[in-house]
Design a protein around this motif. Structure first.
Motif, PDB file in Angstrom:
ATOM      1  N   VAL A  55       9.122   0.274   3.041  1.00  0.00           N
ATOM      2  CA  VAL A  55      10.205   0.141   2.065  1.00  0.00           C
ATOM      3  C   VAL A  55      10.331   1.474   1.349  1.00  0.00           C
ATOM      4  N   GLY A  56      11.471   2.141   1.518  1.00  0.00           N
ATOM      5  CA  GLY A  56      11.663   3.462   0.933  1.00  0.00           C
ATOM      6  C   GLY A  56      13.033   3.612   0.324  1.00  0.00           C
ATOM      7  N   ARG A  57      13.286   4.788  -0.247  1.00  0.00           N
ATOM      8  CA  ARG A  57      14.519   5.061  -0.960  1.00  0.00           C
ATOM      9  C   ARG A  57      15.558   5.694  -0.053  1.00  0.00           C
ATOM     10  N   SER A  58      16.806   5.314  -0.241  1.00  0.00           N
ATOM     11  CA  SER A  58      17.908   5.958   0.457  1.00  0.00           C
ATOM     12  C   SER A  58      18.021   7.404  -0.023  1.00  0.00           C
ATOM     13  N   GLY A  59      18.489   8.270   0.864  1.00  0.00           N
ATOM     14  CA  GLY A  59      18.602   9.686   0.524  1.00  0.00           C
ATOM     15  C   GLY A  59      17.330  10.461   0.735  1.00  0.00           C
ATOM     16  N   ILE A  87       0.840  -1.188   0.000  1.00  0.00           N
ATOM     17  CA  ILE A  87       0.000   0.000   0.000  1.00  0.00           C
ATOM     18  C   ILE A  87       0.876   1.240   0.000  1.00  0.00           C
ATOM     19  N   THR A  88       0.373   2.313  -0.585  1.00  0.00           N
ATOM     20  CA  THR A  88       1.037   3.610  -0.520  1.00  0.00           C
ATOM     21  C   THR A  88      -0.025   4.689  -0.571  1.00  0.00           C
ATOM     22  N   ALA A  89       0.292   5.864  -0.042  1.00  0.00           N
ATOM     23  CA  ALA A  89      -0.598   7.020  -0.116  1.00  0.00           C
ATOM     24  C   ALA A  89       0.226   8.179  -0.650  1.00  0.00           C
ATOM     25  N   MET A  90      -0.213   8.756  -1.742  1.00  0.00           N
ATOM     26  CA  MET A  90       0.584   9.797  -2.396  1.00  0.00           C
ATOM     27  C   MET A  90      -0.305  10.673  -3.270  1.00  0.00           C
ATOM     28  N   ARG A  91       0.204  11.839  -3.569  1.00  0.00           N
ATOM     29  CA  ARG A  91      -0.405  12.647  -4.626  1.00  0.00           C
ATOM     30  C   ARG A  91       0.065  12.063  -5.952  1.00  0.00           C
ATOM     31  N   LEU A  92      -0.878  11.815  -6.856  1.00  0.00           N
ATOM     32  CA  LEU A  92      -0.528  11.221  -8.141  1.00  0.00           C
ATOM     33  C   LEU A  92       0.063  12.305  -9.044  1.00  0.00           C
ATOM     34  N   ALA A  93       1.322  12.607  -8.769  1.00  0.00           N
ATOM     35  CA  ALA A  93       2.067  13.635  -9.489  1.00  0.00           C
ATOM     36  C   ALA A  93       3.423  13.051  -9.872  1.00  0.00           C
ATOM     37  N   LEU A 110       6.246   3.093  -9.655  1.00  0.00           N
ATOM     38  CA  LEU A 110       5.955   2.126  -8.599  1.00  0.00           C
ATOM     39  C   LEU A 110       5.255   0.899  -9.174  1.00  0.00           C
ATOM     40  N   VAL A 111       4.274   1.121 -10.038  1.00  0.00           N
ATOM     41  CA  VAL A 111       3.577  -0.014 -10.658  1.00  0.00           C
ATOM     42  C   VAL A 111       4.563  -0.883 -11.440  1.00  0.00           C
ATOM     43  N   VAL A 131       4.971   1.136   0.771  1.00  0.00           N
ATOM     44  CA  VAL A 131       6.029   1.364  -0.206  1.00  0.00           C
ATOM     45  C   VAL A 131       6.081   2.838  -0.577  1.00  0.00           C
ATOM     46  N   SER A 132       7.282   3.413  -0.575  1.00  0.00           N
ATOM     47  CA  SER A 132       7.485   4.812  -0.966  1.00  0.00           C
ATOM     48  C   SER A 132       8.569   4.869  -2.039  1.00  0.00           C
TER      49      SER A 132
END
Length: 396
Positions: A318-322, A217-223, A231-232, A295-296
């Motif tokens: 699960v996210g990105r380094s930096g 799952i993720t929550a984000m502005r679709l931008a 991500l998909v 997931v981010s």
């Protein structure tokens, strides 16, 4: 203390700065302080041109003009803002800014000209625009004139420190959440030793049974900056690595990239991605409770408030380094921090195969609530206000 909170964007618009500004104002009032909000965002019924609309009892000055798409921009605002701040008896101004924040920047010029102590919080990653800011020089000049600079994470603060130079201090003022509201009822009832149990989340299953798909799952502005389509694509890669049907993905939120994502799903005959749109905080909490992993995919996430909320419900992140996510997620403990999309796909495939690891990380998150509770963050904000007052007094 009487605080003027200045922000381009505010409720009813929904986004990180909007919600954080509102919550900060509300918690400051709870602590006995007086807060008024000044914004270029129209009101819920389109209120403009300085109308005051109370939100949760807090006066919100709508210094907005009618523009297409209700853009929060008003080059005519400074004169009226100056008049209201000058006569308002404020002790300090707190400016919320991003990479492009014309109202916030105009507000800073006004507060400095008035001699009003000013704190400024950056909610963005400067990234590739940092050289442009350095060439323009206005941020460095503001710091030299006594603006108390802060950023929402250490990774966001570092390029700002390079921008303002060694003579100015850049603090970290993180975003906040109501930890008690996001923690589930099971939190704190550990089975000991990190041993997974059938109550530790949706991924739990009986030995020898066929595993259900790992619910992402993720929550984000679709931008574009949030990278929903990317991500998909990486989840599709993870699903191939783990075995078809091993993963499902829910993307919560709205934005201009929705049609692009929907077109991609249709073109590739993908039926394991859900796009429910924007949901309330209560529904968001319920959906997190029904998921396995948050997931981010964005590398430009200055903080990651949705990820923090998910982590507080227990979800491994699960996210990105930096990105700012690494400041409340420890790799291998409460989630995974990866270098790129390929590594993220591999990590998700690995979690699909190792549900016990998912359960252990979830248990750790539940047993160790994050530090970014509003009680702590509001205290840090008040510290920034005292610092701004001291800087302004020193200049006088």
């Amino acid at each position: 203390m009487k605080v003027a909170l200045l922000t381009d964007c505010y409720l009813p618009r929904l986004g990180g700065i909007e919600v954080q500004s509102h919550d900060l104002a509300r918690h400051l009032v709870t602590l006995g302080h007086e807060v008024e909000v000044f914004t270029a965002t129209p009101g819920p019924q389109g209120q403009l041109r300085g109308e005051i609309t109370p939100v949760d009892g807090i006066p919100v000055h709508r210094l907005a003009i009618r523009l297409p798409w209700e853009l929060p921009v008003n080059p005519l605002a400074p004169r009226e803002l100056r008049r209201r701040l000058k006569g308002g008896g404020f002790d300090v101004a707190h400016v919320q800014t991003g990479v492009v924040s014309p109202f916030a920047w105009d507000s800073t010029r006004v507060t400095l000209d008035l001699g009003l102590p000013t704190a400024m919080t950056w909610h963005c990653m400067l990234g590739q625009v940092a050289p442009g800011f350095a060439a323009a020089g206005f941020v460095r000049r503001w710091a030299a004139r006594g603006v108390a600079m802060s950023a929402v994470s250490a990774v966001a603060a570092q390029p700002l420190r390079e921008l303002v130079g060694p003579a100015a201090t850049v603090s970290v003022l993180p975003n906040g959440i109501d930890v008690a509201r996001w923690r589930p009822a099971e939190a704190g009832h550990s089975t000991g030793g990190g041993t997974p149990t059938t109550s530790s989340g949706p991924a739990a299953h009986s030995p020898g049974s066929a595993q259900p798909p790992l619910e992402l799952i993720t929550a984000m502005r679709l931008a574009p900056r949030k990278r929903a389509r990317a991500l998909v694509e990486l989840v599709a890669r993870a699903d191939r690595l783990a075995g078809r049907g091993s993963l499902r993905l829910t993307i919560l939120g709205e934005g201009p990239d929705r049609r692009k994502v929907e077109a991609y799903l249709a073109a590739h005959d993908i039926d394991w991605v859900a796009l429910p749109g924007r949901v309330t905080r209560d529904e968001l909490r319920e959906r997190y409770a029904a998921a396995d992993v948050y997931v981010s995919p964005s590398a430009l996430e200055s903080f990651g408030i949705a990820a923090l909320e998910a982590r507080t419900t227990g979800l491994p992140v699960v996210g990105r380094s930096g990105s700012g996510i690494g400041e409340f997620v420890t790799h291998g403990v409460g989630g995974l921090i990866v270098a790129d999309d390929a590594a993220m796909a591999g990590a998700l495939a690995g979690l699909s195969a190792d549900r016990a690891r998912v359960a252990r990380m979830r248990r750790w998150n539940l047993d160790n609530p994050p530090e970014q509770d509003w009680t702590q963050v509001a205290a840090l904000a008040l510290g920034e206000y005292e610092r701004a007052i001291a800087l302004a007094t020193g200049r006088r």
